[in-house]
Design an enzyme around this catalytic site. Structure first.
Site, PDB file in Angstrom:
ATOM      1  N   ASP A  23      11.927   3.456   0.213  1.00  0.00           N
ATOM      2  CA  ASP A  23      12.861   2.544  -0.697  1.00  0.00           C
ATOM      3  C   ASP A  23      13.505   3.526  -1.746  1.00  0.00           C
ATOM      4  O   ASP A  23      13.134   4.675  -1.993  1.00  0.00           O
ATOM      5  CB  ASP A  23      11.750   1.721  -1.215  1.00  0.00           C
TER       6      ASP A  23
ATOM      7  N   ASP B   7       7.696  -6.279   2.553  1.00  0.00           N
ATOM      8  CA  ASP B   7       7.318  -4.884   2.943  1.00  0.00           C
ATOM      9  C   ASP B   7       6.078  -4.624   3.756  1.00  0.00           C
ATOM     10  O   ASP B   7       5.999  -3.959   4.590  1.00  0.00           O
ATOM     11  CB  ASP B   7       7.220  -3.921   1.957  1.00  0.00           C
TER      12      ASP B   7
ATOM     13  N   ASP C 190       6.875  -1.988  -1.660  1.00  0.00           N
ATOM     14  CA  ASP C 190       6.307  -2.421  -2.697  1.00  0.00           C
ATOM     15  C   ASP C 190       6.284  -4.019  -2.890  1.00  0.00           C
ATOM     16  O   ASP C 190       5.735  -4.464  -3.780  1.00  0.00           O
ATOM     17  CB  ASP C 190       6.946  -1.701  -4.200  1.00  0.00           C
TER      18      ASP C 190
END
Length: 914
Positions: free
Chosen positions: A345, A656, A652
């Protein structure tokens, strides 16, 4: 009535009384009254403290583990130790007391070492698991706060949002589109929609829509609930085996070692039987032949192997924790060493997570904002000059700042000498920008009281709030992605007031900002009549007025840039997967050196139009994936794995979790990560920093290399000893080394020298080599060749020295003593050849700073002292049938071991261990 008054006047029930309540049958007001709480202010801090003292922590009572004695006895449950115990028992029956005593003593020492190391390893891993705490958002004394879930008490008012793990059993007081995953508790495979209405007594657990239970996850929406059960009283507590966790030191590697040990067991038994048969065939007495067979068995057993594997893995876990990476699942230590792709990310992982509004576009005009971070120091500038809001022409700027401040669930507070953000970084940047214009959150929220909210959800890409404007009008503020906002607008504010929306001009400005690496948020408003007391999605489908854009920068971390370069040098691809605009993501990726061409950037929309073959090709060739949907993240991981890649995936959020589970290494953010993401991950980053992933990969590679070194060191000793015994029997000569002496060698010398390998620091070259093939066997062809070469050298030392001294002196005790000391010298020189002790020491002496592993030096000194006692002390001479050596004889022993250094250097060219 205040929360304090309610609490002190009416809360009289005991915990046992409250267990009898059917909370799902009671109305919201009755539940609040029963628990002596307050529907808006919650409990007071004083009352909560009192209840916590009365009821204890909100945590399950863990089952008592195995007793120390049972864990100690389990150490004997090893096939190789069965052989030693059997050999010792038969030796005892033959009344060979000394040999039997030593065999049992060595077995006991091995068990004690294994017990201590396993206890330390389990303790270390258990301590690391406690470092990861679940937090809950609640209201006490009317103030929103976050506390460890263990601090919750009955009557606490808890707020839930998407991604949260439910911290206790709650009776819901209000909900907004709440859906909860209760699969672990009820077996329901899809999230359950929740409501607040009371239910009949007979309503089964899975259908109690007004309740949420500890351990379940919020997959959608928001809610407010009151704690009705904690700890063992929760539904999860009653069936605690569903979530009970235990430390398991078994990994694919340790299981392979176990499998290898069992295979070795059969080989040893076959060789022992062959030795016994050959000895009897040569006319030897069965007692002498049995002793020779025992010598072979003892020489072939690598007593230190199980211990060194366990302690090396445990040390690796501890080292990773010191570098901000907590391993939740031990196999991750091994898998990290073979990672070929890291899908990361962007926000907060590759970047600073200190979002700052840098550019604003409003009313057709451009503005810049000075200052960085959440410190409200800076100004809003136009053409380099501070904006004067008392003059006309800045109404759109003012309203876009108001929208960013009001359509906002975060706040910034002063504490411990710094400004701290409570909430999301993006919203923090909007608050700070408004503060620089003189707007404050407290004053504006008092003027425009919030009535209702539609929280941000990834599939809608916006957040909306409804505020009371005056007696006749309410106002809706909207913030979100440009695509989501513009499609709902037909007007925009310019310097004179409202005008038709110029979408082309707005899109052009979006591209300009994005090319600078800015994340762009759009803002809009809509006035509605005051009878609109709640907010629905259809209220904002159209008819909004566009207010402006705010361009936010989150600069890449300096350490993340260096880490990305280190990964690329190590043959690991770094791919960015983000929900940001493609241009924004590409700009940050270029700054970090992740991508260089537009062809390496793909959007979720582009991926959606690809067939499977094109998708796999894009996954392989792409370096930046922007605006991707949750299912596309999962698809990307699967596509990479289908090409043989070993994928580490960071995340997070709730969205995900599927990708984290699918990845070979799921990496969750320990600070900003949602609980469902943490539960799905193999590893947590306590600092949410990409550099910690690189550090963990580095440590994982170091762990694997240390294990290879340990095996490359240990097995040649056992094989060399076994060859000596077997060849001596086949040649019908005197045994060059006795069983009791072999036990001394294996336990004192080998273990004393092998344990330091677990503490060996990683090589400086470890991140300059390609990832290892995960399908590669631990005992690879090159490693087997190394083991065979060193084994032959060890055999030559033992057999050669023994025969030489025996032929020249006729003294068997002296020949054996020198043969053993020659082998120990060879072990010491070989250890120095495969560790970094001497190279790093030389570099440090030259004035350069480098880590020095002192463990080999400590081990060598200890072994040298023990060998001196072994050969020079009269008591040891009697026990082990040795004899004192002269200084010249000791030097000869050192000299015969020295050539192993040259052999190791040659082998290092073909099979480097560092």
């Amino acid at each position: 009535m205040t929360a304090d008054t309610i609490a002190t006047n009416t809360f009289a029930q005991t915990t046992e009384d409250l267990l009898n309540y059917e909370w799902h049958t009671l109305g919201e007001q009755k539940v609040v009254q029963t628990l002596a709480s307050h529907p808006e202010a919650g409990l007071s801090h004083e009352e909560a403290t009192t209840r916590h003292q009365q009821m204890g922590a909100n945590q399950l009572t863990t089952k008592s583990g195995k007793s120390p004695w049972l864990r100690f006895l389990e150490q004997f449950n090893q096939p190789l130790l069965y052989i030693l115990l059997t050999a010792g028992l038969v030796t005892l029956l033959l009344k060979d007391w000394i040999d039997a005593g030593v065999i049992f003593a060595v077995t006991l020492i091995n068990v004690i070492i294994g017990y201590i190391q396993e206890s330390k390893a389990e303790g270390a891993i258990a301590a690391l698991s406690k470092a990861v705490t679940t937090e809950a958002t609640l209201i006490r004394d009317g103030q929103k706060t976050r506390l460890a879930s263990t601090e919750l008490v009955l009557g606490d008012l808890v707020l839930l949002a998407s991604g949260d793990k439910v911290p206790a059993d709650l009776r819901l007081l209000s909900v907004r589109g709440l859906q909860v995953d209760e699969s672990a508790l009820t077996g329901e495979s899809v999230p359950v929609e929740k409501a607040t209405a009371s239910l009949a007594v007979e309503t089964p657990l899975a259908e109690r829509s007004n309740m949420v239970y500890a351990g379940s996850f919020v997959s959608f929406g928001q809610a407010e609930g009151i704690v009705v059960a904690i700890a063992d009283a929760t539904e999860t507590g009653r069936i605690s085996q569903l979530i009970e966790s235990s430390t398991n030191l078994k990994t694919p590697l340790t299981r392979n070692i176990d499998k290898f040990s069992k295979s070795l067991l059969y080989v040893i038994l076959c060789l022992a039987a062959l030795t016994f048969a050959v000895g009897l065939g040569q006319g030897e007495s069965w007692i002498d032949v049995f002793k020779a067979s025992v010598a072979l068995v003892v020489s072939a057993i690598p007593e230190g192997l199980p211990a060194i594997v366990t302690v090396t893995l445990a040390i690796g876990v501890s080292r990773m924790a010191r570098r901000k990476a907590i391993i939740r699942k031990l196999p991750a230590v091994e898998t990290l060493g073979s990672t070929t792709v890291i899908c990361s990310d962007k926000t907060g992982t590759l970047t600073e997570n200190q979002m700052t509004v840098q550019n604003i576009y409003a009313g057709g005009q451009h503005y810049t904002v000075s200052g960085i971070g959440y410190v409200p120091d800076g100004e809003i500038l136009m053409n380099g000059q501070p904006v004067d809001f008392n003059t006309d022409g800045h109404i759109a700027l003012w309203e876009s700042l108001e929208a960013g401040l009001l359509c906002n669930d975060s706040h910034i507070e002063w504490g411990d000498g710094q400004w701290d953000l409570v909430g999301t970084p993006t919203e923090g940047a909007l608050i700070t920008a408004a503060n620089k214009a003189g707007l404050t959150q407290a004053n504006l929220e008092q003027e425009l009281r919030r009535i209702d909210t539609i929280p941000f959800e990834s599939q809608f890409q916006y957040m909306a709030t409804l505020h009371e404007l005056d007696a006749s009008l309410n106002i809706i503020y909207l913030k979100g992605s440009v695509e989501a906002i513009l499609q709902r607008c037909d007007q925009m504010l310019d310097t004179q007031g409202q005008a038709p929306l110029n979408s082309a001009a707005v899109e052009q400005e979006v591209d300009r900002m994005a090319n600078q690496g800015l994340r762009v948020l759009a803002f809009a408003r809509k006035e509605v009549t005051s009878n609109k007391g709640s907010l629905k999605r259809h209220d904002i489908d159209r008819g909004l007025v566009f207010l402006g854009l705010q361009g936010i920068i989150d600069p890449p971390r300096e350490e993340a840039i260096a880490a990305a370069k280190a990964c690329q040098s190590a043959g690991i691809q770094v791919k960015m997967i983000t929900g940001d605009h493609a241009l924004t993501a590409a700009a940050i990726a270029r700054q970090m050196g992740i991508c260089s061409t537009k062809a390496q950037v793909f959007t979720g929309q582009q991926l959606a139009q690809m067939d499977e073959k094109e998708f796999i090709q894009a996954a392989e060739e792409g370096m930046v994936f922007a605006r991707v949907a949750p299912e596309q993240k999962l698809h990307l991981v699967k596509a990479l794995q289908s090409q043989g890649e070993i994928v580490a995936m960071t995340g997070d959020g709730v969205n995900d979790a599927p990708a984290l589970k699918q990845a070979d290494i799921g990496v969750a953010m320990g600070i900003a990560g949602a609980e469902v993401a943490k539960e799905s991950a193999d590893m947590l980053l306590t600092d949410d920093n990409f550099a910690s992933i690189e550090a963990a990969v580095e440590e994982g590679r170091g762990v694997y290399r240390n294990l290879r070194k340990a095996i490359a060191f240990l097995l040649p000793i056992n094989v060399g000893e076994s060859m000596t015994i077997l060849i001596a029997i086949l040649l019908a000569t005197v045994l060059p080394i006795l069983p009791i002496q072999i036990l001394w060698l294996n336990m004192v010398s080998s273990v004393g020298l092998i344990v330091p390998l677990a503490f060996e620091p990683k090589s400086g070259q470890v991140m300059q080599q390609p990832p290892r093939n995960p399908r590669e066997k631990l005992l690879s062809g090159s490693l087997l060749k190394r083991i065979l070469a060193i084994s032959v050298f060890n055999w030559v030392v033992i057999f050669g020295v023994f025969q030489w001294i025996l032929q020249t002196t006729g003294n068997e005790a002296l020949a054996r003593t020198m043969a053993i000391n020659g082998l120990v010298a060879a072990e010491v020189f070989y250890l120095l050849s495969i560790t970094q002790f001497l190279p790093s020491l030389v570099v440090r002496i030259q004035g350069k700073r480098t880590p020095v592993a002192y463990a080999p030096a400590i081990g060598i000194v200890a072994v040298v002292i023990l060998q001196c006692l072994f050969s020079q002390w009269s008591i040891m001479n009697q026990v082990f049938d040795t004899t004192p050596l002269t200084f010249i004889q000791a030097l000869i022993c050192m000299g015969v071991g020295l050539p192993v250094v040259f052999i190791a250097l040659i082998l290092q060219r073909f099979d480097p261990l560092n």
